[in-house]
Design an enzyme around this catalytic site. Structure first.
Site, PDB file in Angstrom:
ATOM      1  N   GLN A  62       5.173  15.500 -71.112  1.00 56.08           N
ATOM      2  CA  GLN A  62       4.538  16.721 -70.596  1.00 56.08           C
ATOM      3  C   GLN A  62       4.888  16.884 -69.105  1.00 56.08           C
ATOM      4  OE1 GLN A  62       2.113  14.541 -72.609  1.00 56.08           O
ATOM      5  NE2 GLN A  62       3.305  15.462 -74.209  1.00 56.08           N
ATOM      6  N   THR A 114       0.081  21.437 -79.903  1.00 56.04           N
ATOM      7  CA  THR A 114       1.108  21.059 -80.876  1.00 56.04           C
ATOM      8  C   THR A 114       0.476  20.733 -82.232  1.00 56.04           C
ATOM      9  OG1 THR A 114       0.963  18.749 -80.167  1.00 56.04           O
ATOM     10  CG2 THR A 114       2.622  20.120 -79.069  1.00 56.04           C
ATOM     11  N   LYS A 136      19.619  22.071 -66.042  1.00 55.71           N
ATOM     12  CA  LYS A 136      19.931  23.382 -66.640  1.00 55.71           C
ATOM     13  C   LYS A 136      20.417  24.423 -65.635  1.00 55.71           C
ATOM     14  CE  LYS A 136      17.974  23.639 -70.892  1.00 55.71           C
ATOM     15  NZ  LYS A 136      17.048  23.938 -71.970  1.00 55.71           N
ATOM     16  N   GLY A 169       8.550  15.945 -77.004  1.00 54.57           N
ATOM     17  CA  GLY A 169       9.806  16.050 -77.747  1.00 54.57           C
ATOM     18  C   GLY A 169      10.922  15.922 -76.738  1.00 54.57           C
ATOM     19  N   HIS A 170      11.649  14.811 -76.788  1.00 50.95           N
ATOM     20  CA  HIS A 170      12.686  14.556 -75.796  1.00 50.95           C
ATOM     21  C   HIS A 170      14.036  14.506 -76.508  1.00 50.95           C
ATOM     22  CE1 HIS A 170       9.400  12.432 -73.173  1.00 50.95           C
ATOM     23  NE2 HIS A 170       9.161  13.701 -73.364  1.00 50.95           N
ATOM     24  N   ARG A 223     -15.439   6.188 -76.630  1.00 55.33           N
ATOM     25  CA  ARG A 223     -15.587   4.785 -77.073  1.00 55.33           C
ATOM     26  C   ARG A 223     -15.749   4.632 -78.585  1.00 55.33           C
ATOM     27  NH1 ARG A 223     -19.870   4.057 -72.339  1.00 55.33           N
ATOM     28  NH2 ARG A 223     -20.414   6.027 -73.298  1.00 55.33           N
ATOM     29  N   GLY A 248       9.067  24.054 -82.568  1.00 55.25           N
ATOM     30  CA  GLY A 248      10.045  25.032 -83.036  1.00 55.25           C
ATOM     31  C   GLY A 248       9.787  26.419 -82.457  1.00 55.25           C
ATOM     32  N   ASN A 279       3.190  14.642 -79.199  1.00 53.26           N
ATOM     33  CA  ASN A 279       3.317  16.035 -78.728  1.00 53.26           C
ATOM     34  C   ASN A 279       4.593  16.182 -77.898  1.00 53.26           C
ATOM     35  OD1 ASN A 279       2.172  14.352 -76.760  1.00 53.26           O
ATOM     36  ND2 ASN A 279       0.792  15.902 -75.936  1.00 53.26           N
ATOM     37  N   ASP A 304       9.382  19.961 -71.048  1.00 51.17           N
ATOM     38  CA  ASP A 304      10.722  20.293 -71.549  1.00 51.17           C
ATOM     39  C   ASP A 304      11.737  20.532 -70.435  1.00 51.17           C
ATOM     40  OD1 ASP A 304       9.638  20.147 -74.117  1.00 51.17           O
ATOM     41  OD2 ASP A 304       9.055  22.253 -74.078  1.00 51.17           O
ATOM     42  N   LYS A 361      13.436  15.646 -69.340  1.00 47.91           N
ATOM     43  CA  LYS A 361      13.054  14.264 -68.994  1.00 47.91           C
ATOM     44  C   LYS A 361      13.825  13.255 -69.842  1.00 47.91           C
ATOM     45  CE  LYS A 361       8.743  15.312 -69.864  1.00 47.91           C
ATOM     46  NZ  LYS A 361       8.790  16.770 -69.957  1.00 47.91           N
ATOM     47  N   THR A 373      23.990  19.379 -65.667  1.00 49.90           N
ATOM     48  CA  THR A 373      24.760  20.604 -65.877  1.00 49.90           C
ATOM     49  C   THR A 373      25.097  20.890 -67.344  1.00 49.90           C
ATOM     50  OG1 THR A 373      26.801  19.382 -65.446  1.00 49.90           O
ATOM     51  CG2 THR A 373      25.784  20.485 -63.557  1.00 49.90           C
TER      52      THR A 373
HETATM   53  P1  GDP Z   1      11.913  16.952 -72.182  1.00 46.37           P
HETATM   54  O1  GDP Z   1      10.744  17.214 -73.050  1.00 46.37           O
HETATM   55  O2  GDP Z   1      11.595  17.094 -70.726  1.00 46.37           O
HETATM   56  O3  GDP Z   1      12.620  15.656 -72.483  1.00 46.37           O
HETATM   57  O4  GDP Z   1      12.948  18.106 -72.493  1.00 46.37           O
HETATM   58  P2  GDP Z   1      13.418  18.598 -73.965  1.00 46.37           P
HETATM   59  O5  GDP Z   1      14.374  17.605 -74.493  1.00 46.37           O
HETATM   60  O6  GDP Z   1      12.242  18.954 -74.792  1.00 46.37           O
HETATM   61  O7  GDP Z   1      14.098  19.983 -73.610  1.00 46.37           O
HETATM   62  C1  GDP Z   1      15.193  20.051 -72.756  1.00 46.37           C
HETATM   63  C2  GDP Z   1      16.366  20.676 -73.537  1.00 46.37           C
HETATM   64  O8  GDP Z   1      17.384  21.034 -72.630  1.00 46.37           O
HETATM   65  C3  GDP Z   1      17.001  19.720 -74.521  1.00 46.37           C
HETATM   66  O9  GDP Z   1      17.452  20.449 -75.617  1.00 46.37           O
HETATM   67  C4  GDP Z   1      18.178  19.126 -73.742  1.00 46.37           C
HETATM   68  O10 GDP Z   1      19.245  18.726 -74.581  1.00 46.37           O
HETATM   69  C5  GDP Z   1      18.587  20.306 -72.904  1.00 46.37           C
HETATM   70  N1  GDP Z   1      19.129  19.991 -71.581  1.00 46.37           N
HETATM   71  C6  GDP Z   1      18.796  18.974 -70.738  1.00 46.37           C
HETATM   72  N2  GDP Z   1      19.487  19.082 -69.578  1.00 46.37           N
HETATM   73  C7  GDP Z   1      20.264  20.182 -69.694  1.00 46.37           C
HETATM   74  C8  GDP Z   1      21.189  20.839 -68.808  1.00 46.37           C
HETATM   75  O11 GDP Z   1      21.412  20.448 -67.673  1.00 46.37           O
HETATM   76  N3  GDP Z   1      21.803  21.983 -69.284  1.00 46.37           N
HETATM   77  C9  GDP Z   1      21.547  22.472 -70.516  1.00 46.37           C
HETATM   78  N4  GDP Z   1      22.172  23.589 -70.888  1.00 46.37           N
HETATM   79  N5  GDP Z   1      20.682  21.875 -71.378  1.00 46.37           N
HETATM   80  C10 GDP Z   1      20.054  20.763 -70.953  1.00 46.37           C
HETATM   81  P1  IMO Z   2       7.447  17.186 -73.415  1.00 46.49           P
HETATM   82  O1  IMO Z   2       7.187  15.708 -73.171  1.00 46.49           O
HETATM   83  C1  IMO Z   2       5.968  21.255 -73.483  1.00 46.49           C
HETATM   84  C2  IMO Z   2       1.744  21.823 -74.507  1.00 46.49           C
HETATM   85  C3  IMO Z   2       1.419  22.512 -75.800  1.00 46.49           C
HETATM   86  C4  IMO Z   2       0.121  23.206 -75.409  1.00 46.49           C
HETATM   87  C5  IMO Z   2      -0.550  22.173 -74.519  1.00 46.49           C
HETATM   88  C6  IMO Z   2      -1.570  21.310 -75.219  1.00 46.49           C
HETATM   89  O2  IMO Z   2       8.434  17.433 -74.498  1.00 46.49           O
HETATM   90  O3  IMO Z   2       7.746  17.881 -72.143  1.00 46.49           O
HETATM   91  P2  IMO Z   2      -1.362  19.291 -76.948  1.00 46.49           P
HETATM   92  O4  IMO Z   2      -0.764  19.217 -78.309  1.00 46.49           O
HETATM   93  O5  IMO Z   2      -0.775  18.333 -75.966  1.00 46.49           O
HETATM   94  O6  IMO Z   2      -2.863  19.216 -76.956  1.00 46.49           O
HETATM   95  O7  IMO Z   2      -1.022  20.790 -76.437  1.00 46.49           O
HETATM   96  O8  IMO Z   2       0.489  21.363 -74.013  1.00 46.49           O
HETATM   97  N1  IMO Z   2       2.622  20.644 -74.629  1.00 46.49           N
HETATM   98  C7  IMO Z   2       3.906  20.622 -74.252  1.00 46.49           C
HETATM   99  N2  IMO Z   2       4.703  21.608 -73.784  1.00 46.49           N
HETATM  100  N3  IMO Z   2       6.442  20.017 -73.598  1.00 46.49           N
HETATM  101  C8  IMO Z   2       5.663  19.005 -74.033  1.00 46.49           C
HETATM  102  O9  IMO Z   2       6.062  17.713 -74.028  1.00 46.49           O
HETATM  103  C9  IMO Z   2       4.338  19.299 -74.425  1.00 46.49           C
HETATM  104  N4  IMO Z   2       3.316  18.570 -74.930  1.00 46.49           N
HETATM  105  C10 IMO Z   2       2.274  19.400 -75.036  1.00 46.49           C
HETATM  106  O10 IMO Z   2       2.430  23.436 -76.150  1.00 46.49           O
HETATM  107  O11 IMO Z   2       0.403  24.348 -74.626  1.00 46.49           O
HETATM  108 MG    MG Z   3      10.220  18.336 -74.702  1.00 47.20          MG
END
Ligand code: GDP
Ligand code: IMO
Ligand code: MG
Length: 429
Positions: free
Chosen positions: A223, A129, A330, A40-41, A143, A301, A38, A13, A16, A413
Site C-alpha cells: 500500500q 479489495t 513510469k 499486488g506487486h 485480542r 482488476g 490486498n 501501485d 514497489k 523507465t
Molecule cells: P506495486 O503495488 O507498488 O508493487 O505496483 P504494481 O505492481 O501493483 O503496479 C505497478 C505496475 O507498473 C506493474 O504492472 C509494473 O510492472 C509496472 N511498472 C513498474 N515500473 C514501471 C515503469 O517504470 N514503467 C512502466 N511502463 N511500467 C512500470
Molecule cells: P499495493 O501494495 C492500491 C486500497 C483499496 C481500497 C483501500 C482499502 O499493490 O500498492 P483494503 O482491502 O486494504 O481494506 O482496501 O485500499 N488498496 C490498495 N490500492 N494498491 C494496494 O496495494 C492496495 N491495497 C489496498 O483499493 O481503496
Molecule cells: Mg500493487
C-alpha cells in the site's frame, strides 16, 4: 546502517515490487511487515511476469523472505500463491520463507464481513479489495485473532473460535449474510496446520542475528502513505500503518535497524478504490495515462483512476513517512505528452494550502493549483542511463525533487527489471 525500507508515497501501485526486486540483488533478506494479500506487486523479468501478493518480492531472486507479525496472513491465499510461483519455476519452502509465529490469520469470516459491510455502505463504500484485511486487523486489536502459533495448540482453537464467531456471526447475521460454523472452521485450520507450521518461527531472533552480522535487510512495504490508517485519506484507507516506522514493530526489530527510507512514486498519480483524488483526470488525458500505464489493479482488476503528479501529496508523504529518497517510476508513460502539469498547492476557500487537510470533507473540497511544464518529444522507455533522457524529462525529474523536498535515487523507465537508472545507491545513501 546498511538496510533499506521501501514504501509507497502515493495511493499504492507505484511499482514497489519492481523496485524491491531490483534492490534485492543488493540484500540478503526481504521482509514484508504490514498489509496482506490486498497488495499486488508485479515483477517483470525477461519473459516471465510474477504477480505477488504475500510473498516478499525477494523470493524471485532466491533471497530469504520473511513475513513479519505486522502482516495479516490468509493461509489459503499464501499456499495458492506458493503454488503459482512454483509452477513458474521458483522454489518457495520453509528453507527460504520464514513466517512470524505471532502473525494473525485471515479466516473465511473476514472476507465475508469485509464484503457484507461494503455492500451495506452502498455509495459510500471504501472500495476495499474484499480480502478481509480490515476485519482481520480489527480482530488483532480486539485480542480475538487466531495467530499462526495457535495452530500448534489445537486444543485451544475451539474456545478461540467460539469467541471469534460470537462476534462475527452476530454481525454477519445483522447484515443479512451467511454465518459460519465452528466445526467447519476448526476442520479447515487443523488441515492447514501441518502445511503452515514448518514456516513458523520467532523471526525477530533471525532478524536480530542478521542485524548483528551486518547482513543487509530490505523491508518491503505494501500500500502507501496516503492509504495509511493514520496519515492517509481516512476513511478511504487500508487498515494498517504503511509508513516505514511500521517495519520495526511489524517485524520485531528496533527502529534503528530500518535504515534508509525509500519512497516509491509514479511520475503521475493513480488510485484504486473510492476517496478524494485532487489531481484526478476524468478526460482523454486521464484515459491515455490509464491505457499507456496499463493501469488495472493487480488484485481487483479494476481500472485505476489516473491524474497528474501531486507534489503536495508526495511532499506530505515524504515528511510523515520519513522518506529520504525517492524511486520515480513510469516516467515512460509521459513520453510524447505536449504538456505536463504538477500540483504545487491546493486552493480552498480563497487560501492556498501546502498540505492535504485531515478532514474528509475538506479533502473533497480542495482543488489543485498547477504548474505547467513542457513535455518531451523523445522516448524515455527502457532508458538505462541518465544521459539517455531527453533534457525536458531531466527538468521534470529535477522539478519534482525540488517540490517534494527529496532526491530521486532511482528512476524506472519500463516494467522490466533492468530498465532502471541508479542515481545513488540507497544502501549506501
Ligand atoms: P506495486 O503495488 O507498488 O508493487 O505496483 P504494481 O505492481 O501493483 O503496479 C505497478 C505496475 O507498473 C506493474 O504492472 C509494473 O510492472 C509496472 N511498472 C513498474 N515500473 C514501471 C515503469 O517504470 N514503467 C512502466 N511502463 N511500467 C512500470
Ligand atoms: P499495493 O501494495 C492500491 C486500497 C483499496 C481500497 C483501500 C482499502 O499493490 O500498492 P483494503 O482491502 O486494504 O481494506 O482496501 O485500499 N488498496 C490498495 N490500492 N494498491 C494496494 O496495494 C492496495 N491495497 C489496498 O483499493 O481503496
Ligand atoms: Mg500493487
Amino acid at each position: 546502517m546498511p538496510n533499506v525500507a521501501v514504501i509507497g508515497a502515493q495511493w499504492g501501485d507505484e511499482g514497489k515490487g519492481k523496485v524491491v526486486d531490483w534492490l534485492a540483488s543488493r540484500a540478503e533478506i526481504v521482509v514484508r511487515f504490514q498489509g496482506g494479500h490486498n497488495a499486488g506487486h508485479t515483477l517483470v523479468v525477461g519473459d516471465q511476469t510474477y504477480k505477488l501478493s504475500l510473498l516478499p518480492s525477494g523470493v524471485v531472486r532466491g533471497k530469504l523472505g520473511i513475513i513479519g507479525n505486522g502482516v495479516v496472513l490468509d493461509p489459503t491465499a499464501l499456499l495458492a500463491e506458493i503454488g503459482r510461483v512454483t509452477a513458474q519455476g521458483l522454489h518457495v519452502g520453509p528453507d527460504n520463507l520464514r513466517i512470524a509465529e505471532n502473525v494473525p490469520l485471515i479466516l473465511p469470516v473476514h472476507p465475508a464481513l469485509d464484503r457484507a459491510r461494503e455492500a451495506a455502505r452502498g455509495d459510500r463504500k471504501i472500495g476495499t479489495t474484499g480480502r478481509g484485511i480490515g476485519p482481520a486487523y480489527e480482530d488483532k486489536v480486539a485480542r480475538r485473532a487466531i495467530r499462526l502459533c495457535d495452530l500448534a495448540e489445537p486444543a485451544s482453537l475451539g474456545p478461540k473460535l467460539d469467541e471469534l464467531l460470537l462476534h462475527h456471526n452476530t454481525l454477519l447475521q445483522g447484515l443479512g449474510a451467511d454465518t459460519f460454523t465452528k466445526d467447519a472452521l476448526l476442520a479447515e485450520l487443523l488441515a492447514l496446520a501441518p502445511r503452515l507450521l514448518p514456516f513458523a518461527e520467532p523471526v525477530w531472533q533471525r532478524l536480530d542475528a542478521a542485524r548483528a552480522a551486518g547482513t543487509r535487510i530490505l523491508f518491503e512495504g505494501a500500500q502507501a502513505v496516503m492509504l495509511d490508517v493514520d496519515h492517509g485519506t481516512y476513511p478511504f484507507v487500508t487498515s494498517s500503518n504503511t509508513v516505514a516506522a511500521t517495519a520495526a514493530s511489524g517485524s520485531g526489530i528496533g527502529p534503528s535497524a530500518i535504515g534508509t527510507v525509500l519512497g516509491i512514486a509514479k511520475a503521475y498519480t493513480t488510485r484504486v478504490g473510492s476517496g478524494p483524488f485532487p489531481t484526478e483526470l476524468t478526460d482523454a488525458t486521464g484515459a491515455l495515462l490509464g491505457e499507456r500505464g496499463h493501469e488495472f489493479g493487480t488484485v481487483t482488476g479494476r481500472r485505476r483512476r489516473c491524474g497528474w503528479f501531486d507534489a503536495v501529496m508526495v511532499r506530505q508523504a515524504v515528511k510523515v513517512g520519513g522518506i529520504q529518497g525517492l524511486a520515480l517510476t513510469k516516467l515512460d508513460v509521459l513520453d510524447g505528452l505536449p504538456e505536463l502539469k504538477v500540483c504545487v498547492g491546493y486552493a480552498r476557500g480563497g487560501e492556498t494550502l501546502r498540505h492535504l487537510p485531515a478532514a474528509a470533507g475538506a479533502q473533497a473540497e480542495v482543488t489543485p493549483v498547477y504548474e505547467t511544464m513542457e513535455g518531451w518529444a523523445g522516448s524515455t522507455r527502457g532508458a538505462r542511463s541518465w544521459a539517455d533522457l531527453p533534457a525536458q524529462a531531466v527538468k521534470y525529474v529535477r522539478r519534482i525533487e525540488e517540490l517534494v523536498e527529496a532526491p530521486v535515487l532511482l528512476l524506472s523507465t519500463s516494467p522490466e527489471r533492468d530498465d532502471t537508472i541508479l542515481m545513488k545507491d540507497p544502501f549506501v545513501a
